[in-house]
Design a protein around this motif. Structure first.
Motif, PDB file in Angstrom:
ATOM      1  N   SER A  88     -14.118   7.205 -41.441  1.00 53.75           N
ATOM      2  CA  SER A  88     -13.276   7.711 -40.349  1.00 53.75           C
ATOM      3  C   SER A  88     -14.027   8.653 -39.414  1.00 53.75           C
ATOM      4  O   SER A  88     -13.420   9.349 -38.611  1.00 53.75           O
ATOM      5  CB  SER A  88     -12.054   8.435 -40.926  1.00 53.75           C
ATOM      6  OG  SER A  88     -12.421   9.650 -41.544  1.00 53.75           O
ATOM      7  N   GLY A 134     -14.915   6.340 -34.127  1.00 58.77           N
ATOM      8  CA  GLY A 134     -13.888   5.384 -33.739  1.00 58.77           C
ATOM      9  C   GLY A 134     -14.337   3.945 -33.832  1.00 58.77           C
ATOM     10  O   GLY A 134     -13.534   3.052 -34.099  1.00 58.77           O
ATOM     11  N   ALA A 159      -2.743   6.061 -41.704  1.00 59.48           N
ATOM     12  CA  ALA A 159      -2.819   4.644 -41.333  1.00 59.48           C
ATOM     13  C   ALA A 159      -3.878   3.923 -42.154  1.00 59.48           C
ATOM     14  O   ALA A 159      -3.683   2.778 -42.580  1.00 59.48           O
ATOM     15  CB  ALA A 159      -3.118   4.499 -39.845  1.00 59.48           C
ATOM     16  N   ASN A 181      -1.425   8.708 -34.368  1.00 57.30           N
ATOM     17  CA  ASN A 181      -1.071   7.585 -35.241  1.00 57.30           C
ATOM     18  C   ASN A 181      -2.296   6.922 -35.854  1.00 57.30           C
ATOM     19  O   ASN A 181      -2.199   6.312 -36.914  1.00 57.30           O
ATOM     20  CB  ASN A 181      -0.260   6.550 -34.463  1.00 57.30           C
ATOM     21  CG  ASN A 181       1.127   7.054 -34.138  1.00 57.30           C
ATOM     22  OD1 ASN A 181       1.681   7.878 -34.858  1.00 57.30           O
ATOM     23  ND2 ASN A 181       1.676   6.584 -33.039  1.00 57.30           N
ATOM     24  N   ALA A 182      -3.430   7.010 -35.182  1.00 59.27           N
ATOM     25  CA  ALA A 182      -4.679   6.444 -35.709  1.00 59.27           C
ATOM     26  C   ALA A 182      -5.316   7.497 -36.607  1.00 59.27           C
ATOM     27  O   ALA A 182      -6.222   8.213 -36.222  1.00 59.27           O
ATOM     28  CB  ALA A 182      -5.614   6.057 -34.564  1.00 59.27           C
ATOM     29  N   ASN A 183      -4.836   7.597 -37.847  1.00 59.55           N
ATOM     30  CA  ASN A 183      -5.252   8.690 -38.711  1.00 59.55           C
ATOM     31  C   ASN A 183      -5.469   8.231 -40.152  1.00 59.55           C
ATOM     32  O   ASN A 183      -5.439   7.045 -40.449  1.00 59.55           O
ATOM     33  CB  ASN A 183      -4.218   9.813 -38.649  1.00 59.55           C
ATOM     34  CG  ASN A 183      -2.841   9.331 -39.091  1.00 59.55           C
ATOM     35  OD1 ASN A 183      -2.708   8.382 -39.850  1.00 59.55           O
ATOM     36  ND2 ASN A 183      -1.812   9.990 -38.625  1.00 59.55           N
ATOM     37  N   GLY A 186     -10.774   3.121 -34.020  1.00 65.59           N
ATOM     38  CA  GLY A 186     -10.261   4.360 -33.456  1.00 65.59           C
ATOM     39  C   GLY A 186      -9.546   5.264 -34.438  1.00 65.59           C
ATOM     40  O   GLY A 186      -9.099   6.352 -34.071  1.00 65.59           O
ATOM     41  N   HIS A 187      -9.421   4.866 -35.694  1.00 63.83           N
ATOM     42  CA  HIS A 187      -8.779   5.701 -36.718  1.00 63.83           C
ATOM     43  C   HIS A 187      -9.815   6.720 -37.182  1.00 63.83           C
ATOM     44  O   HIS A 187     -10.662   6.412 -38.026  1.00 63.83           O
ATOM     45  CB  HIS A 187      -8.297   4.853 -37.889  1.00 63.83           C
ATOM     46  CG  HIS A 187      -7.174   3.945 -37.529  1.00 63.83           C
ATOM     47  ND1 HIS A 187      -7.333   2.821 -36.751  1.00 63.83           N
ATOM     48  CD2 HIS A 187      -5.865   4.009 -37.839  1.00 63.83           C
ATOM     49  CE1 HIS A 187      -6.169   2.219 -36.604  1.00 63.83           C
ATOM     50  NE2 HIS A 187      -5.259   2.923 -37.250  1.00 63.83           N
ATOM     51  N   THR A 188      -9.736   7.925 -36.634  1.00 63.69           N
ATOM     52  CA  THR A 188     -10.773   8.916 -36.884  1.00 63.69           C
ATOM     53  C   THR A 188     -10.236  10.171 -37.543  1.00 63.69           C
ATOM     54  O   THR A 188      -9.028  10.424 -37.539  1.00 63.69           O
ATOM     55  CB  THR A 188     -11.448   9.334 -35.560  1.00 63.69           C
ATOM     56  OG1 THR A 188     -10.450   9.932 -34.727  1.00 63.69           O
ATOM     57  CG2 THR A 188     -12.090   8.150 -34.863  1.00 63.69           C
ATOM     58  N   GLY A 223      -8.431  12.141 -34.986  1.00 64.50           N
ATOM     59  CA  GLY A 223      -7.062  11.678 -34.819  1.00 64.50           C
ATOM     60  C   GLY A 223      -6.152  12.253 -35.893  1.00 64.50           C
ATOM     61  O   GLY A 223      -5.006  12.620 -35.632  1.00 64.50           O
ATOM     62  N   SER A 232     -10.897  -3.719 -34.566  1.00 61.94           N
ATOM     63  CA  SER A 232      -9.561  -4.175 -34.191  1.00 61.94           C
ATOM     64  C   SER A 232      -8.786  -4.499 -35.465  1.00 61.94           C
ATOM     65  O   SER A 232      -9.360  -4.980 -36.452  1.00 61.94           O
ATOM     66  CB  SER A 232      -9.668  -5.433 -33.321  1.00 61.94           C
ATOM     67  OG  SER A 232      -8.412  -6.065 -33.210  1.00 61.94           O
ATOM     68  N   LEU A 233      -7.488  -4.267 -35.430  1.00 62.48           N
ATOM     69  CA  LEU A 233      -6.663  -4.610 -36.586  1.00 62.48           C
ATOM     70  C   LEU A 233      -6.457  -6.119 -36.701  1.00 62.48           C
ATOM     71  O   LEU A 233      -5.858  -6.585 -37.666  1.00 62.48           O
ATOM     72  CB  LEU A 233      -5.311  -3.889 -36.507  1.00 62.48           C
ATOM     73  CG  LEU A 233      -5.394  -2.376 -36.696  1.00 62.48           C
ATOM     74  CD1 LEU A 233      -4.043  -1.729 -36.442  1.00 62.48           C
ATOM     75  CD2 LEU A 233      -5.906  -2.025 -38.095  1.00 62.48           C
TER      76      LEU A 233
END
Length: 169
Positions: free
Chosen positions: A62, A65, A86, A81-83, A70-72, A75, A38-39
């Motif tokens: 990455s 997830g 980010a 956006n979760a890339n 979830g920034h994979t 992605g 989580s952020l």
């Protein structure tokens, strides 16, 4: 790390070990692998990441997830956006991925939606997901999990290219 000076130590920092950053007695590691789901996790708060980056590297994996909220890499390839962008904005200086050619293309300023695109390579998969009355064997029945990201306005239809990315309109 204190026993062998040649060891390049990179501890994994999670929720439970976020307070360990900067507490090594003799020397600091060469990087911290920051893992978060989580952020809002303490180890990815801006002040913490800035403190790490001021002296050493921030490594973010990455590949799954669960390692980076979830920034994979997937992605990144879909343009989500979760890339990787980010993760770079979070302060990552090392990104772990299986997609070496894609991350190299991205790092050189390439737009990932165009990565590995060849003229004529326009294969598109359209997967209907609306079972026809009569069921399996009588009409079309979609019984597998969706293979592409769904468009919210078309909940029963998957449209993507052969790499699983939704085409821009």
């Amino acid at each position: 790390m204190s026993i062998d000076k040649s060891i390049l130590y990179m501890p994994i920092v999670k929720d439970a070990t976020a307070s360990h950053i900067g507490t090594f007695p003799e020397r600091q590691p060469v990087a911290y692998e920051v893992v978060f789901n989580s952020l809002q996790d303490p180890q990815v708060q801006p002040a913490v990441l800035e403190a790490i980056r001021a002296s050493i590297r921030i490594w973010i994996n990455s590949m799954w997830g669960s390692l980076a909220a979830g920034h994979t890499e997937e992605g990144s390839l879909r343009g989500a956006n979760a890339n990787w962008d980010a993760l770079g904005k979070l302060g990552a200086t090392v990104l772990q991925t299986d997609n070496v050619e894609a991350i190299d293309f991205w790092r050189d300023g390439g737009v990932l939606e165009r990565w590995n695109h060849h003229p004529g390579d326009e294969s598109i998969r359209v997967q209907a997901g609306d079972p026809v009355p009569g069921g399996q064997g009588v009409g079309y029945l979609d019984s597998d999990r969706n293979k592409c990201n769904l468009r919210p306005e078309e909940p029963m239809l998957d449209v993507c290219d052969i790499r699983g990315r939704i085409r821009p309109r």
